[in-house]
Design a protein around this motif. Structure first.
Motif, PDB file in Angstrom:
ATOM      1  N   SER A  42      23.488  12.984 -51.700  1.00  0.00           N
ATOM      2  CA  SER A  42      23.787  11.761 -53.240  1.00  0.00           C
ATOM      3  C   SER A  42      25.626  11.409 -53.401  1.00  0.00           C
ATOM      4  CB  SER A  42      24.452  12.603 -54.595  1.00  0.00           C
ATOM      5  OG  SER A  42      24.229  11.812 -55.338  1.00  0.00           O
ATOM      6  N   LYS A  43      26.030  10.576 -52.997  1.00  0.00           N
ATOM      7  CA  LYS A  43      27.482   9.882 -53.223  1.00  0.00           C
ATOM      8  C   LYS A  43      27.973   9.781 -54.242  1.00  0.00           C
ATOM      9  CE  LYS A  43      27.498   7.485 -48.616  1.00  0.00           C
ATOM     10  NZ  LYS A  43      25.712   7.171 -48.759  1.00  0.00           N
ATOM     11  N   LYS A  44      26.597  10.160 -55.472  1.00  0.00           N
ATOM     12  CA  LYS A  44      27.733   9.634 -56.388  1.00  0.00           C
ATOM     13  C   LYS A  44      26.256  10.742 -57.425  1.00  0.00           C
ATOM     14  CE  LYS A  44      29.115   6.583 -60.643  1.00  0.00           C
ATOM     15  NZ  LYS A  44      28.693   5.426 -61.098  1.00  0.00           N
ATOM     16  N   VAL A  45      27.343  12.102 -57.799  1.00  0.00           N
ATOM     17  CA  VAL A  45      26.903  12.874 -58.891  1.00  0.00           C
ATOM     18  C   VAL A  45      28.280  12.692 -60.017  1.00  0.00           C
ATOM     19  CG1 VAL A  45      25.780  15.521 -58.824  1.00  0.00           C
ATOM     20  CG2 VAL A  45      26.232  13.660 -56.659  1.00  0.00           C
ATOM     21  N   THR A  46      26.888  13.551 -61.403  1.00  0.00           N
ATOM     22  CA  THR A  46      27.669  13.181 -62.210  1.00  0.00           C
ATOM     23  C   THR A  46      28.273  14.908 -62.727  1.00  0.00           C
ATOM     24  OG1 THR A  46      27.813  10.942 -63.035  1.00  0.00           O
ATOM     25  CG2 THR A  46      27.879  13.223 -64.834  1.00  0.00           C
ATOM     26  N   LEU A  47      28.722  15.378 -63.077  1.00  0.00           N
ATOM     27  CA  LEU A  47      29.572  17.045 -63.437  1.00  0.00           C
ATOM     28  C   LEU A  47      29.662  16.719 -65.294  1.00  0.00           C
ATOM     29  CD1 LEU A  47      30.481  19.986 -63.519  1.00  0.00           C
ATOM     30  CD2 LEU A  47      32.398  18.655 -62.821  1.00  0.00           C
ATOM     31  N   LYS A  48      28.792  17.987 -65.891  1.00  0.00           N
ATOM     32  CA  LYS A  48      29.151  17.044 -67.121  1.00  0.00           C
ATOM     33  C   LYS A  48      29.326  19.276 -67.377  1.00  0.00           C
ATOM     34  CE  LYS A  48      26.518  16.130 -71.420  1.00  0.00           C
ATOM     35  NZ  LYS A  48      25.472  15.537 -71.971  1.00  0.00           N
ATOM     36  N   TYR A  49      30.476  19.238 -68.420  1.00  0.00           N
ATOM     37  CA  TYR A  49      30.583  21.103 -69.085  1.00  0.00           C
ATOM     38  C   TYR A  49      31.437  20.287 -69.909  1.00  0.00           C
ATOM     39  CZ  TYR A  49      35.285  19.217 -67.095  1.00  0.00           C
ATOM     40  OH  TYR A  49      36.162  19.150 -66.674  1.00  0.00           O
ATOM     41  N   GLU A  50      31.319  21.765 -70.735  1.00  0.00           N
ATOM     42  CA  GLU A  50      31.929  21.607 -72.359  1.00  0.00           C
ATOM     43  C   GLU A  50      33.776  22.244 -72.108  1.00  0.00           C
ATOM     44  OE1 GLU A  50      31.055  20.608 -75.105  1.00  0.00           O
ATOM     45  OE2 GLU A  50      28.769  20.266 -74.412  1.00  0.00           O
TER      46      GLU A  50
END
Length: 101
Positions: A42-50
């Motif tokens: 995937s050329k566009k992955v979203t990382l979500k963290y606190e």
């Protein structure tokens, strides 16, 4: 409050590497997963963290790959989500371990 960053994810048959730029620093999570499967990316992955402290150590993970999306959750609460560059024929549930660098 959740924070996000965008990056990429590439694989071999049993490993993946997710790379993100977080506050001007490159963060990489490399994981070994089961079961083996066809490569995907995937050329566009979203990382979500606190908090930045979640982007350290060796958290385990689980997730689903396919048919057109990926979703991986680390034991630290971090998530990776995105669209696959190329569709794969079926949804596969993966799990494994990895580490941040």
């Amino acid at each position: 409050m959740s924070q996000t960053a965008t990056g990429t994810l590439t694989t071999s048959a049993t490993t993946f590497e997710a790379t993100f730029t977080v506050k001007d620093a490159v963060k990489k999570y490399t994981g070994s997963f089961k079961p083996p499967m066809s490569t995907f990316s995937s050329k566009k992955v979203t990382l979500k963290y606190e908090s930045p402290g979640q982007l350290l150590g060796q958290p385990v993970f689980s997730g689903e790959i396919g048919i057109t999306r990926l979703s991986i959750m680390l034991s630290s609460g971090v998530t990776f989500t995105g669209d696959l560059d190329t569709a794969i024929p079926a949804v596969v549930t993966i799990y494994g371990e990895g580490s941040w660098a």
